[in-house]
Design an enzyme around this catalytic site. Structure first.
Site, short mmCIF file in Angstrom:
data_model
loop_
_atom_site.label_atom_id
_atom_site.label_comp_id
_atom_site.label_asym_id
_atom_site.label_seq_id
_atom_site.Cartn_x
_atom_site.Cartn_y
_atom_site.Cartn_z
N TRP A 173 0.84 -1.20 0.00
CA TRP A 173 0.00 0.00 0.00
C TRP A 173 0.87 1.25 0.00
O TRP A 173 0.67 2.17 -0.79
CB TRP A 173 -0.90 -0.06 1.23
CG TRP A 173 -1.88 1.05 1.42
CD1 TRP A 173 -3.12 1.15 0.85
CD2 TRP A 173 -1.73 2.19 2.26
NE1 TRP A 173 -3.75 2.29 1.29
CE2 TRP A 173 -2.92 2.95 2.16
CE3 TRP A 173 -0.72 2.65 3.10
CZ2 TRP A 173 -3.12 4.14 2.86
CZ3 TRP A 173 -0.91 3.83 3.80
CH2 TRP A 173 -2.09 4.56 3.68
N LYS A 218 -3.18 13.52 16.37
CA LYS A 218 -3.27 12.15 16.86
C LYS A 218 -4.72 11.65 16.90
O LYS A 218 -5.63 12.40 17.24
CB LYS A 218 -2.67 12.05 18.26
CG LYS A 218 -1.22 12.49 18.36
CD LYS A 218 -0.28 11.53 17.69
CE LYS A 218 1.17 11.94 17.94
NZ LYS A 218 2.14 11.07 17.31
N ILE A 260 15.03 20.88 14.19
CA ILE A 260 14.58 19.94 15.23
C ILE A 260 15.50 18.74 15.36
O ILE A 260 15.52 18.08 16.39
CB ILE A 260 13.13 19.51 14.95
CG1 ILE A 260 12.22 20.73 14.92
CG2 ILE A 260 12.62 18.54 16.01
CD1 ILE A 260 12.29 21.60 16.17
N SER A 287 16.80 16.05 12.52
CA SER A 287 17.21 15.23 11.38
C SER A 287 17.22 16.04 10.10
O SER A 287 16.47 17.00 9.94
CB SER A 287 16.26 14.04 11.23
OG SER A 287 14.94 14.47 11.03
N ARG A 298 3.53 6.95 5.69
CA ARG A 298 4.60 6.86 6.67
C ARG A 298 4.35 5.67 7.59
O ARG A 298 3.38 5.63 8.35
CB ARG A 298 4.69 8.15 7.48
CG ARG A 298 5.57 8.09 8.71
CD ARG A 298 7.03 8.02 8.38
NE ARG A 298 7.84 8.21 9.57
CZ ARG A 298 9.07 7.76 9.72
NH1 ARG A 298 9.66 7.09 8.73
NH2 ARG A 298 9.75 7.97 10.81
N ASP A 302 13.84 14.82 23.01
CA ASP A 302 12.56 14.99 22.33
C ASP A 302 11.45 14.19 23.00
O ASP A 302 11.63 13.01 23.31
CB ASP A 302 12.66 14.55 20.87
CG ASP A 302 13.40 15.56 20.02
OD1 ASP A 302 13.56 16.70 20.46
OD2 ASP A 302 13.82 15.19 18.90
N GLU A 329 0.23 11.95 23.37
CA GLU A 329 -0.60 10.85 22.93
C GLU A 329 -0.80 9.80 24.02
O GLU A 329 -1.71 8.98 23.95
CB GLU A 329 -0.06 10.20 21.67
CG GLU A 329 1.17 9.34 21.87
CD GLU A 329 1.77 8.92 20.55
OE1 GLU A 329 2.13 7.75 20.43
OE2 GLU A 329 1.86 9.76 19.65
N HIS A 366 5.90 18.12 6.95
CA HIS A 366 5.24 16.94 6.41
C HIS A 366 4.67 17.18 5.02
O HIS A 366 4.08 16.29 4.42
CB HIS A 366 4.13 16.47 7.36
CG HIS A 366 4.66 15.95 8.66
ND1 HIS A 366 4.87 16.75 9.76
CD2 HIS A 366 5.06 14.71 9.02
CE1 HIS A 366 5.35 16.02 10.76
NE2 HIS A 366 5.48 14.79 10.33
N CYS A 378 9.24 20.09 12.74
CA CYS A 378 9.71 18.77 13.15
C CYS A 378 11.00 18.47 12.38
O CYS A 378 11.54 19.33 11.69
CB CYS A 378 8.62 17.74 12.84
SG CYS A 378 8.74 16.21 13.79
#
Length: 766
Positions: free
Chosen positions: A18, A112, A435, A437, A519, A603, A609, A698, A730
């Site tokens: 998928w 979330k 942030i 990466s 993702r 982080d 959540e 994103h 992010c």
């Protein structure tokens, strides 16, 4: 006889087919007809699996092209005006535009899904004119019946939950919106009834959260309208993730079945049933198999539970099912050949849970010695892990108990630490950073694969990583960032990386689950006591720092995020596992500080959540979550600056806990929510360092400088400029090189403009 039911199955495919299809379509590698064909075959394969296992009630319309909440919005034509759409069936261009953004339009907010690690796309209602664009549940029902002979149970998100998860309307307008949406739902249900559908599943997970009198009356009105419009249609009102609120009102609704969670809501739902009974005219969907966990179900325990439930719903009115959709677990344990046998034998992913459903349903109806023996054998395999020495480490238990004997607190208050840190770093007004990466390009992933496969030596791989660190340190300096990062090129995932270096963790080969869109993440398994081995991040961070005079942040994942983004052992309280993680991370923080790293980011994007859905349970969670963070960070010197990062959370729910974490700098997502998080800061004072993300990472779009300056200006109406940082939302791992560099250059230009505007703000004192 009791029947079995599956209320949702993972979308991603056994080999993530998928995900691969979505990304191929987005990249222009396949055309739309082939894309539809690929997804159809994946969807049918999932139905065949459930059919072969003899599941009686198989959910249809649980499959999605991205997200089921977005699907509901699209079904009702709720497309924001910034996306081209002229009515009718929503085209994929608009559908994916809402999900991912376009060159000219920002994506819809993503947040979330209750207290899980799944993210949904938030519907936007302002200015919308709802209309039924296509009856997706009906199309899914027809496909299953005509192709596979499956009499599916169409699933759709209920109207109250849909509205409560949406944005773009005033609270006082909810009834007006229900008046517009309920007739559309009625049309869907009438068409299902006319088609001959027997059962439909309407998900209303919002009923496990606090319901007031008005919401209760709304539910009564909604379901009375449904019953009147489609009297021959059986409705299973499905709840999950906790026990329902206002149980007596919920079970009295004019529906034919109620699905209850007897895993995460076991005690509350059982207590309510014992107090109020269960209607004699309704079917009970008994969620007795954990739809969110990966451990084998203790079948004898669940059989005893089903026996207890028989007092309220005899076999003819009982459906044995998971506690929620299996969306939240991997596909199958098959192929996990590298796990220790005692661990592998204790696992059950989605396919194994289907087998558990069939086995348990059979046991309810057939109490033969053979069935009893089968259940005992099944439970015995799972129990072997309990005897493992990895779960009984006295050294870890003693050390964690010792550090908790004194209060986890920095030696001096923030105002004094701030002065020490300003003296050390001498940062400009509105300092800029990222942030953590940077883009993990195909060559980075290929290099990691070659190293892990033995094709590359450790020396060659480490040289490759250093070359990327060098390149990105130079790029960051050239772009003009004030505080740099090493880029995390050696890390596959922000949780997996640390789990691989700590004891007590195990890793699957194919344990993928969907996080958002395409993702997918592969959560580690915390199966034993967690222990620190040796420094995990010092080498790469100190190397990066040796290349520049600007500060380089050490980058760690916090204890609560590691906890919430892992599959966690079920024999120990989660807070005890969090304390073990905190102790291990404290040792890493101290190692970085000894190596000369004076900014350390721990982080915690997942802290929100984990917040319980019940208000009465939130204080306790917040208390031990904050304690775990402080245990990990409290021993550093005053001039060492502790950063943390959070994203996609409702800030106002956690403001007191966030303050109590006592980080020197916190960065929070705000651009995806179009600045709405700033509203919380306008009513809740925050007096420590803070960075509100000024662009959405994103989405592939490069935001304009003006968009960023607008967000900065709005934030600085509520925040002190001398404490404000400018950063993306992010990490940039999933983005491309060119879009990342261009976006960061725009961010630096926005910072330059803001500095000129706010230069009169004093710098140097808190």
């Amino acid at each position: 006889m009791a029947k079995s039911g599956a209320i949702g199955y993972p979308r991603i495919g056994a080999d993530r087919e998928w995900k691969k299809a979505l990304e191929a379509y987005w990249a222009g590698k396949i055309e739309e007809p082939e894309f539809h064909s690929r997804l159809r075959e994946i969807r049918l394969d999932h139905l065949r699996k459930q059919q072969r296992r003899g599941i009686d009630f198989i959910a249809v319309n649980d499959f999605s092209y991205y997200d089921h909440v977005l699907d509901t919005a699209a079904m009702f034509g709720l497309v924001p005006s910034r996306f081209p759409y002229e009515g009718g069936v929503v085209p994929l261009s608009a559908y994916y535009g809402m999900a991912r953004g376009t060159k000219d339009a920002a994506a819809c907010e993503m947040t979330k899904w209750f207290n899980t690690n799944y993210h949904y796309i938030v519907p936007e209602l302002d200015g919308a004119s709802p209309a039924l664009t296509e009856n997706k549940p009906l199309l899914a029902y027809r496909e299953a019946k005509e192709t596979l002979g499956i009499e599916g149970r169409p699933a759709l998100l209920g109207p109250l939950t849909f509205l409560k998860l949406s944005k773009g309307y005033a609270p006082e307008d909810i009834d007006r919106w229900l008046d517009r949406l309920v007739p559309l739902y009625v049309q869907v249900l009438r068409e299902l009834e006319a088609e001959g559908v027997d059962w439909v599943q309407i998900d209303e997970p919002i009923v496990v959260e606090a319901l007031d009198d008005a919401d209760t009356e709304r539910l009564k009105s909604i379901y009375a309208a449904f019953a009147a419009a489609a009297p021959k249609l059986n409705v299973m009102l499905q709840t999950y993730f906790e026990s329902v609120e206002r149980y007596a009102d919920i079970v009295a609704l004019p529906v034919q079945g109620i699905g209850l969670d007897f895993v995460h809501g076991r005690s509350g739902n059982l207590a309510a049933m014992r107090a109020h009974g269960f209607p004699a005219d309704k079917t009970l969907g008994a969620g007795v198999i954990d739809g969110r966990g990966i451990w084998k179900t203790p079948l004898r325990d669940r059989l005893a539970l089903l026996d207890a439930l028989a007092e309220f719903a005899p076999q003819g009115r009982l459906v044995v099912q998971p506690s929620c959709s299996l969306l939240h677990v991997p596909i199958s344990v098959d192929g996990e050949t590298r796990l220790p046998a005692e661990l592998r034998d204790a696992l059950a992913f989605a396919d194994e849970k289907l087998d558990e459903l069939a086995r348990l349903t059979k046991a309810v109806s057939e109490r033969s010695p053979q069935v009893e023996a089968e259940l005992s054998d099944y439970d015995r395999a799972a129990a072997a892990l309990e005897r493992s020495g990895a779960r009984r480490r006295a050294d870890v238990r003693r050390a964690v108990a010792a550090i908790r004997e004194t209060e986890a607190r920095r030696s001096r208050p923030f105002s004094e630490r701030y002065a020490a840190q300003q003296a050390r770093w001498r940062l400009p007004l509105l300092p800029t950073t990222t942030i953590g990466s940077f883009p993990q390009s195909a060559d980075v992933r290929k290099a990691r694969s070659k190293f892990r496969g033995g094709e590359w030596s450790r020396e060659r791989y480490e040289r490759f990583i250093r070359e990327h660190i060098e390149r990105w340190i130079k790029l960051q300096e050239d772009i003009g960032l004030d505080v740099l990062v090493h880029g995390e090129f050696e890390r596959t995932d922000m949780v997996e990386f640390f789990g691989e270096k700590l004891e007590g963790f195990a890793f699957t080969q194919n344990g993928w689950v969907q996080s958002y869109g395409s993702r997918c993440v592969k959560p580690p398994i915390i199966f034993g006591d967690v222990a620190f081995r040796q420094a995990m991040t010092v080498e790469e961070t100190t190397y990066a720092q040796s290349l520049t005079a600007r500060p380089v942040k050490g980058m760690l994942t916090g204890p609560i995020t590691i906890l919430n983004w892992s599959f966690v052992r079920d024999d120990l309280e989660r807070k005890e596992v969090a304390y073990q993680l905190a102790y291990a991370l404290r040792q890493e923080v101290e190692a970085l500080e000894r190596a000369g790293i004076g900014m350390i980011q721990v982080d915690e994007p997942a802290i929100r959540e984990g917040l319980p859905l019940k208000a009465k349970d939130r204080f306790e969670y917040a208390a031990w979550a904050v304690e775990a963070f402080r245990l990990a960070t409290c021993t550093v010197k005053d001039e060492t600056q502790i950063h943390t990062h959070m994203c996609y959370c409702e800030f106002h729910h956690m403001i007191d806990a966030i303050k109590a974490m006592d980080a020197d700098v916190i960065s929070i997502e705000t651009s995806r929510s179009h600045g709405e998080m700033i509203l919380s800061l306008e009513t809740n004072t925050y007096e420590q360092g803070i960075g509100l993300g000024v662009y959405d990472i994103h989405s592939p779009r490069v935001p304009a400088v003006r968009e960023m300056t607008d967000l900065i200006d709005r934030a600085l109406r509520a925040l002190d400029p001398k404490l404000f940082w400018i950063n993306p939302d992010c990490g940039l791992k999933t983005r491309g090189l060119e879009e990342t560099v261009e976006s960061l250059r725009h961010m630096i230009e926005a910072a330059r403009i803001a500095r000129a505007k706010y230069a009169a703000a004093p710098v140097g004192g808190a």
